[in-house]
Design an enzyme around this catalytic site. Structure first.
Site, PDB file in Angstrom:
ATOM      1  CG  ASP A 136      -1.925  -1.078   1.264  1.00  0.00           C
ATOM      2  OD1 ASP A 136      -1.688  -2.114   0.620  1.00  0.00           O
ATOM      3  OD2 ASP A 136      -2.968  -0.899   1.924  1.00  0.00           O
ATOM      4  CE  LYS A 200      -5.348   1.738   2.658  1.00  0.00           C
ATOM      5  NZ  LYS A 200      -4.225   1.025   3.264  1.00  0.00           N
ATOM      6  CE  LYS A 236      -6.963  -1.642   2.696  1.00  0.00           C
ATOM      7  NZ  LYS A 236      -5.603  -2.100   3.004  1.00  0.00           N
TER       8      LYS A 236
END
Lengths: 300, 293
Positions: A136, A200, A236
């Site tokens: 991430d 995300k 996400k």
């Protein structure tokens, strides 16, 4: 590759988005679908601990929880992944061997993203070498705000390259710092064209974190990208999603915006730490008809 | 021209605010065959929301200093004093004489002050240093049970309700109360008193509705630590006791009806909703080896 002008991303109708969210949140979900949704949500959670106070023991405990969510109820799915800082990756990989639960790690000077390219690369390398399945990364919001979209694009592409083919890259836009929905859309486009496998919303360190409107905008960006290229990008939302009702609303939004194909943990995740307990609580309530106490679920 | 009668629909009290029931249902309050108000008919979901609010408030309330809880209970009494006239009027509306109504409101205020006074004293009364011999002290002290679900007395609209709530929250518990079904008026007004008197939201939650409809969830909910039933219905008592076993809920039974008697003022009523915690604290050996102090 042809240079894309990201300042031409579509503009967002904020009133329209809010209206759509209002209709989604007013929906009632019937028992059978609720149960299915709850199990699905459980299987989409990235169980996360990203604190300065993290210890080996806490990470171990979290890994254990990921595949032993509530032993009293047999047949529950595991969570999708465990998300930790790079220095805990090796430990988590070890703990999760053979469970099917993936290991995700944050990199690139998380959560601020304020560092040099070398450091960010090295940070990513530590996670990848440690055996992380997913990385991430945060984008450089400062550069994004000063209009250096190519810088942001190149940085994402560079990190994607460092990840290689087997490690999936989730790009965190930190929408709480990005500001308007127009900018969110723009950042989503940049991330996807630069090679993100997932986009995300947030790091979880800034408020507001994930919200329904922001997520809807990102889902629409994913849809448009899919129509153009045929590539499915994951989504996400992270931070602030702590109860089942909200999680079900997210799932509903994904189903209606992107379709059923996205409703697996390959393409949709919740970044959350407290959501799992509430979902479990609701599942037990659905099965037994009796409301539960939080005391019956592990705190970590 | 005659006015169209406007009947107020009273709301319920959850977590310090006044929502309508989630179910959208209501029932009429009938006194002498005349409808005097509409009350929310609370659903299981309302109860659940109230328990969540009570649980969230529990930590903060029980960790306040006893002295501060004392001040807040006293403050409830003060605000109630200021709204005496309204309560007298409502009690009259529910069919009792003015003199009796005044007496009931006065005693309700006194009772709050009585329990306010006990807040920082009952612990001393029920605590003890236990006689053990060894290199440790051993002492027991009461701690609040937690979230208490309450079926308020059906025959007493204000005094019974106040007595139960005061004895529960004085000991650091939070509660979810189902008010008397046909005498619910004072309960909702009392909620307004609570809302304006420093009581943190969620410490007291007041629902209106039907006992039998909510009975199962009241007794079975696993996040409720104790249940108080005021009344004599043997079937209900049996069912409560049966369902409460599941999470070892403490069941307390009290009477319905006349709350004017002095026996409703007792620290033992606070102690009903306390758990005894015993702590062992190491010290140096005193007994056999000769005192080292």
């Amino acid at each position: 590759m042809k240079q894309i002008d990201f300042s031409n991303s579509p503009r967002i109708d904020q009133v329209g988005i809010e209206d759509r969210i209002a209709r989604i949140t007013a929906r009632s979900i019937k028992k059978e679908s609720k149960m299915q949704g709850l199990l699905m949500a459980l299987n989409m959670i990235d169980l996360t601990t990203l604190e300065g106070a993290d210890t080996d023991e806490k990470v171990k405990q979290l890994c254990f929880k990921a595949h032993h969510l509530h032993d009293e109820l047999p047949g529950l799915p595991t969570t999708a992944a465990v998300c930790v800082y790079p220095n805990f990756v090796k430990l988590a990989v070890n703990e999760l061997k053979g469970t099917g639960v993936k290991v995700a790690s944050v990199a690139t000077a998380f959560p601020s993203g304020q560092s040099s390219a070398e450091i960010k690369l090295l940070d990513t390398k530590i996670a990848v070498d440690g055996g992380a399945d997913e990385v991430d990364m945060v984008i450089s919001r400062g550069k994004f705000h000063s209009g250096e979209y190519n810088f942001v694009f190149d940085e994402i592409a560079m990190i994607k390259e460092a990840c290689g083919k087997n490690v999936r890259l989730k790009v965190i836009l930190e929408t709480g710092e990005i500001g308007t929905l127009d900018k969110v859309r723009q950042a989503s486009d940049i991330a996807m064209y630069a090679g993100a496998d997932f986009i995300k919303t947030s790091t979880g360190k800034i408020k507001p974190a994930a919200t329904l409107p922001v997520t809807l905008v990102m889902l629409e960006a994913i849809r448009d990208y899919y129509y153009k290229t045929g590539i499915m990008i994951g989504m996400k939302p992270a931070g602030g999603i702590s109860n089942s009702k909200l999680a079900l609303q997210y799932l509903l939004m994904v189903k209606e915006t992107l379709g059923g194909k996205w409703l697996t943990n390959e393409y949709f995740r919740f970044g959350a730490s407290s959501l799992a307990n509430d979902v479990l609580l609701q599942i037990v309530k659905q099965k037994s008809g009796i409301y539960q106490s939080n005391d019956y679920f592990s705190k970590v | 021209m005659s006015r169209i009668e406007v009947l107020k629909t009273y709301k319920i009290y959850i977590g310090g605010s006044f929502p309508r029931t989630e179910s959208g249902r209501y029932y009429p309050l009938i006194v002498n065959k005349k409808t005097v108000a509409n009350m929310c008919l609370s659903s299981v979901k309302d109860f659940r929301n109230a328990v969540v609010a009570a649980r969230n408030a529990q930590g903060g309330w029980s960790h306040k200093t006893a002295y501060n809880r004392n001040q807040i209970l006293y403050r409830i009494a003060e605000v109630l004093e200021g709204r005496k006239a309204q309560f007298v009027e409502e009690l009259e509306l529910q069919g009792i004489s003015k003199a009796k109504a005044q007496q009931e409101v006065d005693l309700s205020i006194d009772r709050l002050i009585y329990y306010a006074g006990w807040c920082d004293k009952y612990t001393q009364l029920f605590s003890t240093v236990n006689p053990v011999s060894g290199s440790f002290f051993n002492f027991s002290a009461p701690e609040p049970t937690g979230v208490v679900a309450v079926f308020a007395p059906q025959q007493s609209s204000l005094l019974g309700l106040v007595t139960q709530i005061a004895s529960i929250i004085a000991g650091g518990n939070t509660c979810v109360v189902l008010a008397s079904e046909q005498l619910a008026l004072c309960a909702v007004t009392f909620a307004e008193v609570l809302a304006t008197s420093d009581v943190p939201g969620g410490v007291v939650n007041i629902l209106t509705g039907n006992q039998t409809e909510l009975l199962t969830q009241f007794a079975a909910h696993k996040d409720v630590n104790a249940i108080l039933y005021c009344g004599k219905d043997a079937d209900m008592i049996a069912k409560i006791q049966d369902l409460a076993i599941e999470n070892l809920k403490r069941v307390v039974l009290r009477e319905d009806g006349d709350y004017f008697d002095d026996k409703h003022e007792s620290p033992y009523l606070i102690f009903d909703f306390q758990e005894t915690k015993t702590t062992w604290h190491p010290i140096e050996v005193i007994a056999g080896a000769g005192s080292g102090y």
